[in-house]
Design a protein around this motif. Sequence first.
Motif, mmCIF file in Angstrom:
data_model
loop_
_atom_site.group_PDB
_atom_site.id
_atom_site.type_symbol
_atom_site.label_atom_id
_atom_site.label_comp_id
_atom_site.label_asym_id
_atom_site.label_seq_id
_atom_site.Cartn_x
_atom_site.Cartn_y
_atom_site.Cartn_z
ATOM 1 N N GLY A 246 -6.102 7.670 -3.430
ATOM 2 C CA GLY A 246 -6.485 9.034 -2.885
ATOM 3 C C GLY A 246 -7.576 9.169 -1.693
ATOM 4 O O GLY A 246 -8.582 10.090 -1.853
ATOM 5 N N LEU A 247 -7.349 8.141 -0.795
ATOM 6 C CA LEU A 247 -8.417 7.881 0.181
ATOM 7 C C LEU A 247 -7.887 7.783 1.615
ATOM 8 O O LEU A 247 -6.841 6.967 1.729
ATOM 9 C CB LEU A 247 -9.506 6.662 -0.035
ATOM 10 N N PRO A 248 -8.403 8.207 2.748
ATOM 11 C CA PRO A 248 -7.670 7.930 3.990
ATOM 12 C C PRO A 248 -8.096 6.389 4.266
ATOM 13 O O PRO A 248 -9.104 5.857 3.444
ATOM 14 C CB PRO A 248 -8.464 9.091 4.956
ATOM 15 N N LEU A 249 -7.204 5.989 4.982
ATOM 16 C CA LEU A 249 -7.225 4.354 5.212
ATOM 17 C C LEU A 249 -7.017 4.161 6.798
ATOM 18 O O LEU A 249 -6.122 4.687 7.574
ATOM 19 C CB LEU A 249 -6.274 3.778 4.307
ATOM 20 N N LYS A 250 -7.839 3.331 7.453
ATOM 21 C CA LYS A 250 -7.857 2.808 8.663
ATOM 22 C C LYS A 250 -7.603 1.410 8.501
ATOM 23 O O LYS A 250 -8.375 0.563 7.724
ATOM 24 C CB LYS A 250 -9.130 3.198 9.273
ATOM 25 N N MET A 251 -6.948 0.709 9.459
ATOM 26 C CA MET A 251 -6.772 -0.799 9.663
ATOM 27 C C MET A 251 -6.306 -1.077 10.795
ATOM 28 O O MET A 251 -5.590 -0.243 11.570
ATOM 29 C CB MET A 251 -5.813 -1.195 8.636
ATOM 30 N N ASP B 238 -10.881 -3.005 8.258
ATOM 31 C CA ASP B 238 -11.463 -3.936 8.969
ATOM 32 C C ASP B 238 -12.594 -4.382 8.693
ATOM 33 O O ASP B 238 -13.061 -5.535 9.181
ATOM 34 C CB ASP B 238 -11.462 -3.297 10.527
ATOM 35 N N ASP C 41 -4.156 5.999 1.273
ATOM 36 C CA ASP C 41 -3.650 5.269 0.340
ATOM 37 C C ASP C 41 -3.648 6.294 -0.922
ATOM 38 O O ASP C 41 -4.452 6.568 -1.411
ATOM 39 C CB ASP C 41 -4.805 4.225 -0.173
ATOM 40 N N VAL D 262 0.820 -1.172 -0.040
ATOM 41 C CA VAL D 262 0.147 0.001 0.028
ATOM 42 C C VAL D 262 0.994 1.259 0.105
ATOM 43 O O VAL D 262 1.814 1.414 0.898
ATOM 44 C CB VAL D 262 -0.839 -0.062 1.312
ATOM 45 N N ILE E 15 -11.267 4.282 3.263
ATOM 46 C CA ILE E 15 -11.054 2.985 3.357
ATOM 47 C C ILE E 15 -10.918 2.373 4.753
ATOM 48 O O ILE E 15 -10.320 2.679 5.640
ATOM 49 C CB ILE E 15 -9.922 2.562 2.694
#
Lengths: 345, 117
Positions: free
Chosen positions: A259-264, B19, A255, A234, B16
């Motif tokens: 062009g998008l915020p990402l949470k994980m 989870d 990302d 990523v 995104i």
Amino acid sequence: MRTIAIIGAGPAGIEAASVLAAMEETEVLLFEKSATTLDNLRDKAFLFPDFSSAADLVEIMEAKLDRDNIKLHLSTAITSVVSTSSATEAGGIMAWELQDASGVRYQADAVLVTTGYKVFDAHRKEELGYGIYPGVITSIDLEKKLKEGKILNAVGDTPKKIVFLQCVGSRDEKSGNHYCSKVCCVTAVKQAIEVRKMLPEVEAYVFYMDLRMWGGGFEEMYREAQEKYGVRFVRGRISEAASTFDGKIQIKSEDTLVGLPLKMSADLLVLMVGMEPSEGTKTLTHQCNCADAYGFATTVNPHLRDNETAQPGLYVAGSCKRPMSINDSLTDARSAALRIAEYLK
Amino acid sequence: MRNLKFGFAISIPRSINMDTADNRLLKQLEEEVPSFKRCMNCGACSATCSARQFTDYNIRRIHSLFRMQQYQDLENELKPCMLCGKCTLVCPRGVNLRSMIMNMRKILTDPKRKDNE
Ligand SMILES: Cc1cc2nc3c(=O)[nH]c(=O)nc-3n(C[C@H](O)[C@H](O)[C@H](O)COP(=O)(O)OP(=O)(O)OC[C@H]3O[C@@H](n4cnc5c(N)ncnc54)[C@H](O)[C@@H]3O)c2cc1C
Ligand code: SF4
Ligand code: SF4
Ligand code: SF4
């Protein structure tokens, strides 16, 4: 008889010692501040680019020291290096005097500095939670786990998701290190492959800004990581990490490809720590007026005289100059040994 | 001309959340088109694409979203593709994009779609 002092018994120092000691009428004094040689290899399991065993390389390198004319001084940190004569007095060759931390002095005709690097202290990037959340570890910590053959998450279970973050302490104004540490991209790819080999169920994500696959076989290893081992890449730098109630690590990134915020959330966040000049490197380069902005050693000319300092008889090799892989450090050490041999001829 | 749309609204996600993402469709696609795994996101495919020249259609972004398991509305987004195969010709990693697009369509429009959306 001529005496060459080499400071630092890492791969570079040992390689140079073995090349120089093969010459006639030569004695090598090899100083190592630690109680053992090759500490930066001993904490590793398998090495890029060929997944060869670090322990095997340690054994081979140690055997190179098995010569009467190499005097290894362990637990001996060199704190000062000065020239004690001018070139003309000594017939074209400077005399050098070294001093260790307990004040013992050593004389030499030439000095090679191979004091290497230290890894970036990840505590300095507080927003990434190293030392705060047990699920945040460094590449060195993971290497130890790979060596033990056991990887567990913060609560002692087999992890399901492991996230690698590149460029920790490198390419970062906030850390004061503008440079690229060169070895961490390929190390992340190597470690992600090893993790997937050991735990085929685990999902491995690598967050990167650029993937710098400069060495022979590196790009192929990256391809293989994607194709054969399903490692996911990523593009984006993780800005912060926090703990969740169940001991996982929640990360935030962008990302940048979509062009998008990402949470994980992940079981383990592995920080790919960069290389900085070791304390010994910083002390000696400053003392010898050959320090760059970070304390790495600079040379007279990056193309043709890349082992020489401005002082005749004082040479540098390996990762005390800049981040380098083992094979580059070894090649550089051999080239320094050749220069020293020419100088003392 | 550039923003010509084909009677559907593009509604991609605003963020995104990995989870809640579902990797089953992605895995299905990777099984059907193994070369898809090799993509290094260079954008040669979208650069050469004729549909890209005249519309908002961007195959590189679509397959990136698919890879991040963000499938929302992708079957509509794929509509402008004419399956001409130019993208497959230029891809430096040898991704079979034409097959990838056909399989994406199949997976996304399957009445028994794995993620039951
Ligand atoms: C996470 C990580 C993984 C890596 N994995 C790989 C890999 O898989 N393959 C690869 O090719 N490379 C790898 N590297 C790089 C590798 O570690 C270096 O290339 C190599 O160790 C450099 O050798 P060196 O001799 O220049 O320095 P070092 O290994 O740092 O050795 C320098 C020695 O000098 C000693 N010393 C320092 N100051 C003094 C002093 N004042 N007096 C006496 N002794 C002193 C130190 O104790 C040390 O033993 C990795 C690096 C990192 C950070
Ligand atoms: S080698 Fe890769 S991870 Fe390391 S500093 Fe350079 S770009 Fe960052
Ligand atoms: S051309 Fe190939 S490698 Fe490049 S983005 Fe498109 S699919 Fe990926
Ligand atoms: S096959 Fe589709 S995506 Fe590829 S170049 Fe042609 S129109 Fe564009």
